[in-house]
Design a protein around this motif. Structure first.
Motif, PDB file in Angstrom:
ATOM      1  N   GLU A   1     -11.372  -0.956 -10.235  1.00 50.06           N
ATOM      2  CA  GLU A   1     -12.883  -1.372 -10.284  1.00 50.06           C
ATOM      3  C   GLU A   1     -13.585  -0.127  -9.564  1.00 50.06           C
ATOM      4  OE1 GLU A   1     -12.338  -6.197 -10.186  1.00 50.06           O
ATOM      5  OE2 GLU A   1     -12.250  -4.963  -8.320  1.00 50.06           O
TER       6      GLU A   1
ATOM      7  N   SER B   1     -10.470  -3.820  -6.379  1.00 52.30           N
ATOM      8  CA  SER B   1      -9.278  -2.966  -6.602  1.00 52.30           C
ATOM      9  C   SER B   1      -9.607  -1.308  -7.040  1.00 52.30           C
ATOM     10  CB  SER B   1      -8.571  -3.353  -7.938  1.00 52.30           C
ATOM     11  OG  SER B   1      -9.489  -3.263  -9.072  1.00 52.30           O
TER      12      SER B   1
ATOM     13  N   ARG C   1      -9.172   8.340  -9.352  1.00 54.56           N
ATOM     14  CA  ARG C   1      -8.423   7.285  -9.060  1.00 54.56           C
ATOM     15  C   ARG C   1      -7.166   7.705  -8.214  1.00 54.56           C
ATOM     16  NH1 ARG C   1      -5.179   3.287 -13.487  1.00 54.56           N
ATOM     17  NH2 ARG C   1      -4.046   1.943 -11.872  1.00 54.56           N
TER      18      ARG C   1
ATOM     19  N   ARG D   1      -6.629   5.135   0.462  1.00 52.77           N
ATOM     20  CA  ARG D   1      -6.366   3.923   0.818  1.00 52.77           C
ATOM     21  C   ARG D   1      -4.936   4.000   1.579  1.00 52.77           C
ATOM     22  NH1 ARG D   1      -4.661  -0.367  -3.513  1.00 52.77           N
ATOM     23  NH2 ARG D   1      -2.655   0.759  -3.231  1.00 52.77           N
TER      24      ARG D   1
ATOM     25  N   GLN E   1      -2.153  -8.211  -4.863  1.00 54.98           N
ATOM     26  CA  GLN E   1      -2.538  -6.909  -4.932  1.00 54.98           C
ATOM     27  C   GLN E   1      -3.374  -6.461  -3.642  1.00 54.98           C
ATOM     28  OE1 GLN E   1      -5.277  -5.826  -7.950  1.00 54.98           O
ATOM     29  NE2 GLN E   1      -6.264  -8.019  -8.464  1.00 54.98           N
TER      30      GLN E   1
ATOM     31  N   ASP F   1      -4.719 -12.434  -6.736  1.00 52.03           N
ATOM     32  CA  ASP F   1      -5.330 -12.474  -8.199  1.00 52.03           C
ATOM     33  C   ASP F   1      -4.401 -13.302  -9.260  1.00 52.03           C
ATOM     34  OD1 ASP F   1      -7.297 -11.845 -10.078  1.00 52.03           O
ATOM     35  OD2 ASP F   1      -7.168  -9.794 -10.133  1.00 52.03           O
TER      36      ASP F   1
ATOM     37  N   ASN G   1       0.876  -1.266  -0.066  1.00 53.99           N
ATOM     38  CA  ASN G   1       0.004  -0.026  -0.126  1.00 53.99           C
ATOM     39  C   ASN G   1       0.722   1.243  -0.043  1.00 53.99           C
ATOM     40  OD1 ASN G   1      -2.451   1.526   0.105  1.00 53.99           O
ATOM     41  ND2 ASN G   1      -2.225   1.692   2.252  1.00 53.99           N
TER      42      ASN G   1
ATOM     43  N   ARG H   1      -9.849 -12.602  -2.939  1.00 50.38           N
ATOM     44  CA  ARG H   1     -10.177 -11.883  -4.330  1.00 50.38           C
ATOM     45  C   ARG H   1     -11.717 -11.390  -4.265  1.00 50.38           C
ATOM     46  NH1 ARG H   1     -11.149  -8.513  -6.955  1.00 50.38           N
ATOM     47  NH2 ARG H   1     -10.426  -7.991  -9.135  1.00 50.38           N
TER      48      ARG H   1
ATOM     49  N   LEU I   1      -6.418  -5.117  -1.966  1.00 52.40           N
ATOM     50  CA  LEU I   1      -7.818  -4.616  -2.358  1.00 52.40           C
ATOM     51  C   LEU I   1      -8.613  -3.880  -1.324  1.00 52.40           C
ATOM     52  CD1 LEU I   1      -9.089  -8.193  -4.188  1.00 52.40           C
ATOM     53  CD2 LEU I   1      -8.365  -6.151  -5.199  1.00 52.40           C
TER      54      LEU I   1
ATOM     55  N   TYR J   1      -8.452  -2.218   3.713  1.00 55.01           N
ATOM     56  CA  TYR J   1      -7.747  -3.000   2.673  1.00 55.01           C
ATOM     57  C   TYR J   1      -7.158  -4.280   3.263  1.00 55.01           C
ATOM     58  CZ  TYR J   1      -3.474  -0.665   4.375  1.00 55.01           C
ATOM     59  OH  TYR J   1      -2.503  -0.381   5.373  1.00 55.01           O
TER      60      TYR J   1
END
Length: 578
Positions: free
Chosen positions: A296, A293, A305, A312, A329, A324, A243, A288, A331, A319
């Motif tokens: 998404e 994400s 974004r 985050r 990653q 995936d 992160n 997942r 999420l 998170y």
């Protein structure tokens, strides 16, 4: 030792060391030494049937974890008691928990400095070559911040059963079936996640004490938190690293953790550790479906974004880690952002809603306050968070309702509402309360045909209706945090927007052409100044005659087209009529 092994019957030149005798040899050795067979069996590194693990004082550990080729020692511990501690044999933990110092393996004599081996068992506190007392050596102390985690790891394989039992109380149920040796093996497997340089060091049989002190011991101390909080603790650690996006000198955390969960079935690992790592890998894969994400979230919420990424990283969005496919990653928890997803409806910015109805933005705010329009949340990063957005459906429904009511009016009214509003000065116009009265059927009005916005086409019977009590200023709306545009300010002060640029610098001071001001400042300016156009309408004079008329009554202009409202209303009769 040669005499003891000779008594056991192994007199051939290739006879094994006493430490590696079988059960029969251990019983003979116990009888020779005058101790119980259980004691010799406890201290002997017996092999397991598959020869992959050795006994360490009642705990089975991987055979590569024990160091036999040379001996390591703690100078201070030898000065306290001249005997070799079994825990000093653990290759990955070159520490002494009695004295909290790193182990040494070289003679302290500057003229010798040779590595200690096993030339004698009598006189273990002396150098194997020069008989220098090893207690004279100087060892490096273990940092205080590492001691708690290291004490717990050593407690997993400690020779005292009480210490092992107390340490295991801190472990979660998911690791309850693992023995102390398997837990230490798991800690060594996870250590590269803390420092990836350990990938090639932790299993090396030629591991030197300097590398262990600098890299392995700090990383292993950090792995205790992974075991105590298994499996969420290590997932949270990796997620926080990913992160933040930092590349520490220890290497890539993503690569190290991916290697851990992908190599869970490596032959070098014991079956018990393989099972635990397999469950961790399955947990990361199934995670997942529980998250989204940032890409998404951007599509579903309409948010910006980069702003979501900042939220985050700041911890404003919960998170977790997920696998995936072949990619690790971070999420965002789907349940935690469910409210944000449901609020993503078609919306209009405040200025666009004002343009559609043909009124200032502050009137849209008041309509939302009165419940005639529905406010929509602005997604993060999409404009100023203080700005208001209006649900498109509610605006279209309100406009359709007004249009229907206005079209049903049996008579045509002579006064345009927008012109009547210009007769109100010193405060914001009551657009919202007038439209509410029309929608509720309390005010008769009609609309003319045309392409102008609806509010600009509304006709009323007389200007006097705007002086009714219900259309006066009320304190129900809190304007303290509201912003208005320069166009709104011009409308409040009855200045034509194309002509407002002449007065902008005098009223607001120097600044950019596009800026917003607070409603408090707008109301203060409206109470302080009266314009030529407002005076012309109230006095029913031509605009060019207003200046001369004001001078006759002793009112001097503050700027071109602007007069002091207090002075003008005091000296000129007729201005306070409306």
């Amino acid at each position: 030792m040669a005499q003891i092994t000779e008594v056991t019957g192994d007199i051939q030149p290739s006879r094994p060391h006493a430490s590696f005798c079988d059960n029969t040899g251990l019983e003979i050795l116990a009888d020779c030494l005058g101790i119980s067979p259980e004691t010799t069996r406890l201290h002997s590194p017996l092999w397991t049937p598959d020869t992959k693990m050795l006994n360490l004082c009642g705990t089975l550990v991987a055979r590569d974890f024990l160091q036999f080729s040379y001996r390591r020692f703690s100078p201070k511990a030898l000065s306290m008691s001249a005997h070799h501690r079994a825990l000093w044999q653990v290759r990955q933990l070159p520490i002494c928990t009695e004295t909290w110092e790193y182990l040494e393996d070289l003679c302290p004599n500057p003229s010798c400095r040779r590595r200690q081996i096993w030339r004698r068992t009598a006189g273990i506190e002396l150098c194997d070559y020069c008989a220098e007392p090893l207690a004279r050596g100087l060892a490096t102390p273990v940092p205080e911040g590492l001691r708690d985690g290291l004490e717990k790891l050593v407690g997993l394989i400690h020779h005292e059963s009480d210490r092992r039992r107390i340490t295991r109380r801190h472990l979660p149920p998911g690791l309850a079936e693992l023995s102390g040796g398997h837990l230490l093996e798991l800690a060594c497997v996870l250590a590269p996640v803390v420092d990836r340089r350990l990938t090639s060091l932790s299993n090396s049989k030629s591991l030197c004490l300097d590398s262990a002190r600098d890299f392995i011991v700090p990383a292993l101390a950090a792995t205790w938190s992974f075991l105590a909080g298994w499996p969420g603790a290590i997932e949270q650690h990796v997620a926080e690293k990913l992160n933040r996006g930092n590349n520490d000198k220890g290497g890539s955390t993503r690569k190290a953790f991916y290697k851990v969960i992908c190599d869970y079935n490596a032959p070098r690992l014991s079956p018990a550790v393989q099972k635990v790592l397999s469950e961790l890998a399955d947990r990361c894969r199934t995670a997942r479906s529980r998250g989204l994400s940032i890409v998404e979230m951007t599509k579903l919420t309409g948010a910006d974004r980069p702003t979501l990424l900042k939220m985050r990283k700041a911890g404003k969005l919960p998170y977790f880690l997920a696998l995936d496919g072949i990619r690790l990653q971070v999420l965002v928890n789907r349940e935690a952002v469910a409210a944000m997803l449901t609020l993503n409806k078609p919306r209009l910015r405040l200025v666009h809603a004002a343009e559609m109805l043909g009124m200032p933005t502050y009137a849209i705010r008041e309509l939302a306050h009165l419940g005639l329009l529905t406010a929509a949340s602005v997604p993060p990063g999409r404009g100023d968070y203080l700005q208001l957005a209006i649900c498109r459906d509610s605006l279209e429904a309100f406009r359709g309702k007004l249009s229907h009511l206005l079209s049903q009016s049996p008579e045509k009214h002579p006064i345009r509402l927008a012109e009547a509003m210009r007769g109100i000065g010193g405060r914001p116009k009551p657009w919202a309360r007038v439209l509410k009265a029309i929608a509720d059927g309390d005010l008769l009005a009609s609309a003319v045909d045309g392409d102008a916005p609806l509010a600009q086409r509304i006709m009323i019977r007389s200007e006097k209706v705007l002086s009714l009590e219900r259309f006066q200023h009320t304190g129900g709306m809190n304007w303290s945090s509201c912003m208005v545009t320069k166009t709104d300010l011009a409308e409040i002060m009855n200045i034509s927007p194309p002509h407002f640029s002449r007065h902008s610098e005098f009223l607001l001071g120097p600044g950019p052409a596009f800026r917003e001001v607070t409603m408090d400042i707008a109301r203060q300016l409206a109470r302080s100044y009266i314009t030529t156009s407002e005076m012309s309408r109230k006095l029913r004079l031509y605009r060019r005659a207003v200046g001369n008329f004001a001078r006759i009554h002793g009112v001097k202009p503050q700027a071109s087209g602007l007069f002091s409202r207090t002075e003008a209303e005091r000296l000129i009769p007729g201005l306070l009529v409306s």
